[in-house]
Design a protein around this motif. Sequence first.
Motif, PDB file in Angstrom:
ATOM      1  N   GLY A  48       0.815  -1.213   0.000  1.00  0.00           N
ATOM      2  CA  GLY A  48       0.000   0.000   0.000  1.00  0.00           C
ATOM      3  C   GLY A  48       0.842   1.252   0.000  1.00  0.00           C
ATOM      4  O   GLY A  48       0.540   2.213  -0.701  1.00  0.00           O
ATOM      5  N   ALA A  49       1.917   1.256   0.779  1.00  0.00           N
ATOM      6  CA  ALA A  49       2.799   2.431   0.832  1.00  0.00           C
ATOM      7  C   ALA A  49       3.426   2.688  -0.535  1.00  0.00           C
ATOM      8  O   ALA A  49       3.483   3.838  -0.991  1.00  0.00           O
ATOM      9  N   GLY A  50       3.905   1.618  -1.185  1.00  0.00           N
ATOM     10  CA  GLY A  50       4.483   1.788  -2.521  1.00  0.00           C
ATOM     11  C   GLY A  50       3.474   2.333  -3.512  1.00  0.00           C
ATOM     12  O   GLY A  50       3.797   3.205  -4.334  1.00  0.00           O
ATOM     13  N   LEU A  51       2.240   1.844  -3.436  1.00  0.00           N
ATOM     14  CA  LEU A  51       1.195   2.300  -4.354  1.00  0.00           C
ATOM     15  C   LEU A  51       0.803   3.746  -4.068  1.00  0.00           C
ATOM     16  O   LEU A  51       0.632   4.542  -5.002  1.00  0.00           O
ATOM     17  N   VAL A  52       0.680   4.100  -2.791  1.00  0.00           N
ATOM     18  CA  VAL A  52       0.343   5.490  -2.438  1.00  0.00           C
ATOM     19  C   VAL A  52       1.409   6.441  -2.978  1.00  0.00           C
ATOM     20  O   VAL A  52       1.097   7.485  -3.569  1.00  0.00           O
TER      21      VAL A  52
END
Length: 419
Positions: A48-52
């Motif tokens: 999720g952090a990478g996608l955000v």
Amino acid sequence: MNTSVPPVAVDPRVDVRVVGPAPVPGNGGGRPLRIALVAGEASGDGLGAGLVNALRERFPDAQFAGIGGDAMRNAGCETWFDASELSVMGLAEILRHLPRLLKLRRQYRERVLEWQPDVFIGIDAPDFNLGVEKWLKERGIRTVHYVSPSVWAWREKRAEKIGASADLVLCLFPMEPPIYARHGIDARFVGHPMADEIPGECDRMRARAELGLSSGAKVLAVLPGSRLGEVTRLGNDFFEAAWQVHERIPGLHVVVPAANAACRAVIAEQLSASALPVAHSHLIDGQARTAMVAADVVLLASGTATLETMLVKRPMVVGYRVAELTYRLVKALGLLKVDRYALPNVLAGKDLAPELMQHDCTPENLSAALLRWFEQPQQVQALQPEYDRLHRELCQDASARAADAVAELLATPRSGATA
């Protein structure tokens, strides 16, 4: 041994392209783009952090909110609930927490609907996310499911359920989109973030120095699983196999990373009951990847760790055992569609790693397979080109590709609500 999962492309007529940049959608509502997300455990929090971060590069003013952990918060996602609230494993635990989880899901989806995001992204955690996705999709909100369940391995018909919940499925493996295509579902291969993260060559000597191991020692890493049930079922046989290898390779060092405190307690008991010399047994907290890199050979439970071992380019032996009743039911109902389980073997469409499952997972079989790697260095060398090829296949800048696919979805007209 043949498999029903061919390497990489199942059907050349099916598009499994790596997605490219999409046009930036306009927002006629006079407010910043809103993106709601759910990640339920550490791996999902990292995804999720990478996608955000990748989405923020495309939409600098976008707002992100939902369920996540520290990584997503550090990336700028407002978390209404913490990811730890979804981290429940085991049937008994799930049943005990079910009322709380159902209440949480109800509160969360209603808050999302009130917030009216432009898209909802459920990251893994299918038991929680697919229900949320379906409910929101029925109310006109675009939905994305990031990380496909293993439809290539068993219960392919689940693809239809996932398609009923998600407008778009983002897949980590190239053999997954063709399965969804058979059911008329838009699914994109974006690559695997772990392949982006791990370098093409890992420094064995540095890893050994970090673990206090001699540069010239023979090292076996043993990973009996990250869940308590796995460790309980596999640990004793794994350590018996390690002792049998030690008998043939005096001075062998055995490194055992424990996934958490509960696993460490069980592993410590298993090690103390084994015949392995205490001076050559190293129980460590976490550091699974460091242990893999430091090792000559890895013995591990089937799961994502097999992919990680492949990416750090180490030969492995894979063992697994489930409860006997579960095994008999799965076999009797024909739910399992493949005869390869370890991800490197599935991706390659051939046996790169010995797999010893259920009744074949014995100390004698495991130790014999391990010794072949130790005693046949030419076979280890022959693995490297295969590992390199699969690493390149999966290394696609996954977060960026996933963000491109979400941007493309956002650029399409919103479907009407049905409820």
